[in-house]
Scaffold this motif. Sequence first.
Motif, short mmCIF file in Angstrom:
data_model
loop_
_atom_site.label_atom_id
_atom_site.label_comp_id
_atom_site.label_asym_id
_atom_site.label_seq_id
_atom_site.Cartn_x
_atom_site.Cartn_y
_atom_site.Cartn_z
N VAL A 78 2.26 12.40 6.19
CA VAL A 78 1.06 13.16 5.87
C VAL A 78 0.08 12.96 7.03
CG1 VAL A 78 1.33 13.00 3.36
CG2 VAL A 78 0.01 11.26 4.56
N MET A 79 -0.80 13.92 7.17
CA MET A 79 -1.82 13.80 8.21
C MET A 79 -3.13 13.34 7.57
SD MET A 79 -0.30 14.53 11.03
CE MET A 79 -1.65 14.74 12.19
N VAL A 80 -3.73 12.34 8.15
CA VAL A 80 -5.05 11.88 7.75
C VAL A 80 -5.93 12.10 8.97
CG1 VAL A 80 -6.44 9.91 7.01
CG2 VAL A 80 -4.09 10.18 6.16
N GLY A 81 -6.66 13.19 8.92
CA GLY A 81 -7.38 13.61 10.12
C GLY A 81 -6.37 14.03 11.17
N THR A 82 -6.39 13.37 12.30
CA THR A 82 -5.43 13.67 13.37
C THR A 82 -4.32 12.62 13.45
OG1 THR A 82 -6.79 12.46 14.98
CG2 THR A 82 -7.18 14.85 14.76
N LYS B 171 0.84 -1.19 0.00
CA LYS B 171 0.00 0.00 0.00
C LYS B 171 0.87 1.24 0.00
CE LYS B 171 -0.73 -0.46 4.96
NZ LYS B 171 -1.75 -0.57 5.99
N GLU B 172 0.25 2.38 -0.20
CA GLU B 172 0.99 3.64 -0.33
C GLU B 172 1.25 4.32 1.02
OE1 GLU B 172 2.30 5.00 -3.15
OE2 GLU B 172 1.71 3.13 -4.11
N LEU B 173 0.31 4.22 1.96
CA LEU B 173 0.44 4.89 3.25
C LEU B 173 0.40 3.86 4.38
CD1 LEU B 173 -1.97 7.93 2.82
CD2 LEU B 173 0.52 7.95 2.73
N PHE B 174 1.30 4.05 5.36
CA PHE B 174 1.38 3.13 6.49
C PHE B 174 1.08 3.88 7.78
CE2 PHE B 174 3.94 1.29 3.18
CZ PHE B 174 3.65 -0.07 3.27
N THR B 175 0.46 3.18 8.72
CA THR B 175 0.28 3.76 10.05
C THR B 175 1.66 3.86 10.69
OG1 THR B 175 0.04 1.64 11.20
CG2 THR B 175 -1.98 2.63 10.29
N THR B 176 1.75 4.63 11.76
CA THR B 176 3.04 4.76 12.44
C THR B 176 3.49 3.43 13.03
OG1 THR B 176 1.89 5.55 14.41
CG2 THR B 176 2.80 7.22 12.92
N HIS C 47 -0.99 10.45 11.90
CA HIS C 47 0.16 10.48 11.00
C HIS C 47 0.12 9.24 10.12
CE1 HIS C 47 1.55 12.97 14.39
NE2 HIS C 47 2.30 13.59 13.49
N ARG C 48 0.43 9.42 8.85
CA ARG C 48 0.60 8.31 7.92
C ARG C 48 1.93 8.51 7.22
NH1 ARG C 48 -2.57 6.55 10.80
NH2 ARG C 48 -4.67 5.81 10.35
N ILE C 49 2.64 7.42 7.02
CA ILE C 49 3.97 7.48 6.41
C ILE C 49 3.89 6.90 5.00
CG2 ILE C 49 6.40 6.90 6.71
CD1 ILE C 49 5.12 8.41 9.13
N PRO C 50 4.20 7.71 3.98
CA PRO C 50 4.19 7.20 2.60
C PRO C 50 5.29 6.15 2.39
CG PRO C 50 4.15 9.60 2.64
CD PRO C 50 4.45 9.15 4.03
N ALA C 51 5.00 5.17 1.55
CA ALA C 51 5.97 4.11 1.26
C ALA C 51 7.28 4.71 0.73
CB ALA C 51 5.38 3.14 0.24
N ARG C 52 7.18 5.73 -0.09
CA ARG C 52 8.38 6.37 -0.66
C ARG C 52 9.24 7.00 0.45
NH1 ARG C 52 9.08 8.75 -6.18
NH2 ARG C 52 7.32 7.38 -6.49
#
Length: 128
Positions: A86-90, A55-60, A92-97
Amino acid sequence: MSEVLADDVRLLREALAGPDDAVNVTLTLPRDSAQKVLALLGAERTTGAVVVPAKELFTTTEAANLLGLSRGMLMKHVNAGDLAHVMVGTHHRIPARALAEFERARREKRAEAAAALASFSNEVGLVD
């Protein structure tokens, strides 16, 4: 999966089933897929190892596990600006890149530290 992409996958599978080492196919890919293929080829060329994120975005928590860090240490890197997020609501999400870039930078720092230690060891005569 689009019909075009499904056809390309079929063509690639058929080409890989052949006995030749070289695979020659022409693919028509959506831009997102082409960018992923390019990133995959670049990673294989530079590191020799390939990790394909699902996937593109990972939880912390997921990102910390992938990097072998505690979640708290990961958050320190995020807050220090060492790891893009990036922030998704409140949340943090970490992009795979960003994960790949962070890991590449860590490898470079380790290599520099090892070279500095080797140089110091040679200077003080610890190694012949």
